[in-house]
Design an enzyme around this catalytic site. Structure first.
Site, PDB file in Angstrom:
ATOM      1  N   HIS A  95      16.575  64.075  23.509  1.00  0.00           N
ATOM      2  CA  HIS A  95      15.545  64.096  24.556  1.00  0.00           C
ATOM      3  C   HIS A  95      15.732  65.234  25.544  1.00  0.00           C
ATOM      4  O   HIS A  95      14.873  65.441  26.404  1.00  0.00           O
ATOM      5  CB  HIS A  95      15.548  62.773  25.325  1.00  0.00           C
ATOM      6  CG  HIS A  95      16.719  62.625  26.237  1.00  0.00           C
ATOM      7  ND1 HIS A  95      17.942  62.205  25.783  1.00  0.00           N
ATOM      8  CD2 HIS A  95      16.876  62.889  27.555  1.00  0.00           C
ATOM      9  CE1 HIS A  95      18.802  62.197  26.790  1.00  0.00           C
ATOM     10  NE2 HIS A  95      18.185  62.614  27.871  1.00  0.00           N
TER      11      HIS A  95
HETATM   12  C1  UD1 Z   1      15.847  61.551  32.355  1.00  0.00           C
HETATM   13  C2  UD1 Z   1      17.048  62.188  33.051  1.00  0.00           C
HETATM   14  C3  UD1 Z   1      18.175  62.425  32.044  1.00  0.00           C
HETATM   15  C4  UD1 Z   1      18.491  61.176  31.275  1.00  0.00           C
HETATM   16  C5  UD1 Z   1      17.206  60.669  30.621  1.00  0.00           C
HETATM   17  C6  UD1 Z   1      17.416  59.413  29.799  1.00  0.00           C
HETATM   18  C7  UD1 Z   1      16.569  63.617  34.971  1.00  0.00           C
HETATM   19  C8  UD1 Z   1      16.535  65.019  35.437  1.00  0.00           C
HETATM   20  N1  UD1 Z   1      16.717  63.466  33.658  1.00  0.00           N
HETATM   21  O1  UD1 Z   1      15.286  62.499  31.464  1.00  0.00           O
HETATM   22  O2  UD1 Z   1      19.330  62.839  32.776  1.00  0.00           O
HETATM   23  O3  UD1 Z   1      19.479  61.442  30.288  1.00  0.00           O
HETATM   24  O4  UD1 Z   1      16.265  60.394  31.661  1.00  0.00           O
HETATM   25  O5  UD1 Z   1      16.223  58.921  29.301  1.00  0.00           O
HETATM   26  O6  UD1 Z   1      16.481  62.714  35.769  1.00  0.00           O
HETATM   27  N2  UD1 Z   1       8.238  58.963  30.183  1.00  0.00           N
HETATM   28  C9  UD1 Z   1       7.472  57.938  29.674  1.00  0.00           C
HETATM   29  N3  UD1 Z   1       7.880  56.671  29.926  1.00  0.00           N
HETATM   30  C10 UD1 Z   1       8.971  56.378  30.686  1.00  0.00           C
HETATM   31  C11 UD1 Z   1       9.719  57.439  31.173  1.00  0.00           C
HETATM   32  C12 UD1 Z   1       9.353  58.729  30.916  1.00  0.00           C
HETATM   33  O7  UD1 Z   1       6.481  58.158  29.014  1.00  0.00           O
HETATM   34  O8  UD1 Z   1       9.259  55.202  30.909  1.00  0.00           O
HETATM   35  C13 UD1 Z   1       7.834  60.347  29.937  1.00  0.00           C
HETATM   36  C14 UD1 Z   1       7.475  61.052  31.229  1.00  0.00           C
HETATM   37  O9  UD1 Z   1       6.133  60.960  31.460  1.00  0.00           O
HETATM   38  C15 UD1 Z   1       7.911  62.483  31.005  1.00  0.00           C
HETATM   39  C16 UD1 Z   1       8.960  62.374  29.947  1.00  0.00           C
HETATM   40  O10 UD1 Z   1       8.922  61.059  29.407  1.00  0.00           O
HETATM   41  O11 UD1 Z   1       6.857  63.253  30.508  1.00  0.00           O
HETATM   42  C17 UD1 Z   1      10.306  62.675  30.488  1.00  0.00           C
HETATM   43  O12 UD1 Z   1      10.680  61.800  31.556  1.00  0.00           O
HETATM   44  P1  UD1 Z   1      11.553  62.341  32.775  1.00  0.00           P
HETATM   45  O13 UD1 Z   1      11.609  61.291  33.815  1.00  0.00           O
HETATM   46  O14 UD1 Z   1      11.095  63.694  33.158  1.00  0.00           O
HETATM   47  O15 UD1 Z   1      12.997  62.580  32.265  1.00  0.00           O
HETATM   48  P2  UD1 Z   1      13.790  62.276  30.912  1.00  0.00           P
HETATM   49  O16 UD1 Z   1      13.552  63.356  29.935  1.00  0.00           O
HETATM   50  O17 UD1 Z   1      13.590  60.881  30.483  1.00  0.00           O
END
Ligand code: UD1
Length: 397
Positions: free
Chosen positions: A238
């Protein structure tokens, strides 16, 4: 004493659960409980499978306060968390803010606490990848620079903090709090059936099911090939460095496609960010249709632990999984150039190697991992009692 602890994203929940239990156990020993605890969820992860499912798994009470931050750019997530969390601090006036890990919530809430002159404790302090392109590294550096009490998981982290000039009075080696959750969960996870986990979570690809029943629900249709312990690999990716770059993600996917076979499947619980990117780069359908790859929804904690316990090899860019593999002894390959968790590498007695996104190196490390046997290792103080030591350090500070 009033403590606010903070969670924001999936990897935080398994770290805060033992801490919450340690506070409960502490209060239960007293005739008048002396710790008031408030759990704040920033809401960075919000899907049921990325958040609430873990509260259910760990029997964690719902967060007392949810800031509802959700998705956004880094500045949006951090900025909005700070604005909302400041209001919570002004209303609640805690003695301590406790943050865990390295997500955006960790950064935002530690900065806000210090600006309100509130003591801050960082659990999982001192990890350093040295890679400033990782958002998590920035979060770690800022949080550790500001925190009053730095609770380190291993000796490498203690050394990092010392070399940055942190005085010893602010550092405690407490062990790895996530391993408290792993140790408590092992007996339950080991009872789970891999094929049930797959059928309950697979993103439908009818080629994985027996032909007669392939057009009805996967729950009633048996898998064509039964998956057996030590005869499958698990993938989790991820990190932006792996999934946001088309070339990198495409070459990783090519490797998975060439290597996975129905008789040695790759089980891939797919993170929402990764799913979005596979789709954006036109790779999703090909992965979904591959007979050797089983795409799964994000798994609950016990299901993921069970898959890890039986995997022949695990390919990951997750920090937490590197640590869990080390304790379980699962040979793993880190799909990154570096790691903030050197204690998990074979070089230091762990069970993993680094392959970055170099596909030739990945191929040879994959072959080598298939020949490595499971060798569980416990770094010092990864003993399931870290949360108690964290609370003790706060009370004594
Ligand atoms: C975040 C953390 C990372 C951790 C990871 C575990 C930061 C900088 N990064 O990254 O350290 O290892 O979580 O998962 O805080 N999304 C959904 N549903 C959700 C959550 C996220 O659809 O419940 C989507 C969001 O819309 C976004 C993408 O996933 O587009 C990424 O989510 P984001 O919160 O930016 O960080 P992660 O990549 O999950």
């Amino acid at each position: 004493m009033k403590i606010i602890s903070v969670v924001g994203a999936r990897p935080n929940f398994m770290k805060i659960a033992p801490f919450v239990k340690a506070i409960k156990a502490h209060n239960a020993k007293l005739s008048i409980p002396n710790i008031e605890h408030i759990l704040v969820h920033t809401g960075q992860h919000y899907d049921h499978r990325m958040s609430k499912a873990f509260f259910d798994d760990f029997e964690l009470p719902d967060a007392d306060i949810n800031l509802g931050i959700g998705s956004g750019t880094h500045a949006e997530q951090v900025g909005q968390t700070m604005i909302s969390f400041e209001k919570v601090l002004k209303a609640e006036k805690p003695d301590w803010v406790v943050v865990v890990g390295d997500v955006n919530a960790t950064l935002a809430c530690s900065v806000t606490a210090k600006k309100e002159w509130i003591k801050c404790c960082h659990i999982e302090a001192g990890l350093r990848s040295g890679d400033m392109t990782m958002p998590e590294e920035i979060n770690r550096l800022v949080t550790d620079r500001l925190s009053d009490l730095l609770l380190a998981p291993d000796i490498f982290s203690v050394q990092n903090l010392r070399s940055e000039g942190v005085p010893d009075q602010r550092i405690r080696l407490v062990g790895n709090i996530m391993i408290d959750t792993l140790e408590e969960s092992r007996p339950k996870a080991s009872q789970l059936d891999i094929n049930k986990i797959i059928t309950d979570n697979i993103i439908n690809n009818s080629s994985h099911f027996s032909p007669l029943t392939s057009n009805i629900s996967p729950l009633t249709s048996p898998l064509r090939e039964k998956v057996e312990d030590e005869k499958y690999a698990v993938i989790t990716i991820h990190r932006p460095s792996n999934v946001d770059d088309k070339e990198v993600l495409t070459s990783l996917v090519r490797f998975f496609i060439e290597t996975a076979k129905p008789e040695f499947p790759f089980l891939w619980p797919v993170h929402p960010r990764t799913k979005k990117q596979l789709d954006a780069f036109g790779l999703y359908q090909e992965v979904l249709d591959h007979p050797g790859i089983m795409l799964l929804e994000p798994l609950g904690y016990y299901d993921m632990l069970r898959l890890n316990m039986g995997a022949k090899v695990l390919l990951t860019d997750s920090g937490g999984l590197q640590e869990e593999c080390t304790v379980l002894g699962t040979p793993f390959i880190t799909l990154r150039q570096n790691t903030e968790r050197p204690v998990t590498l074979t070089l230091h007695g762990g069970s993993g190697v680094l392959a970055g996104s170099d596909i030739n190196l990945l191929k040879s490390e994959f072959k080598a991992a298939l020949n490595r046997s499971r060798m569980p290792v416990k770094p010092p103080l990864w003993d399931g009692k870290t949360a108690e030591r964290c609370l003790k350090a706060i009370l004594e500070f």
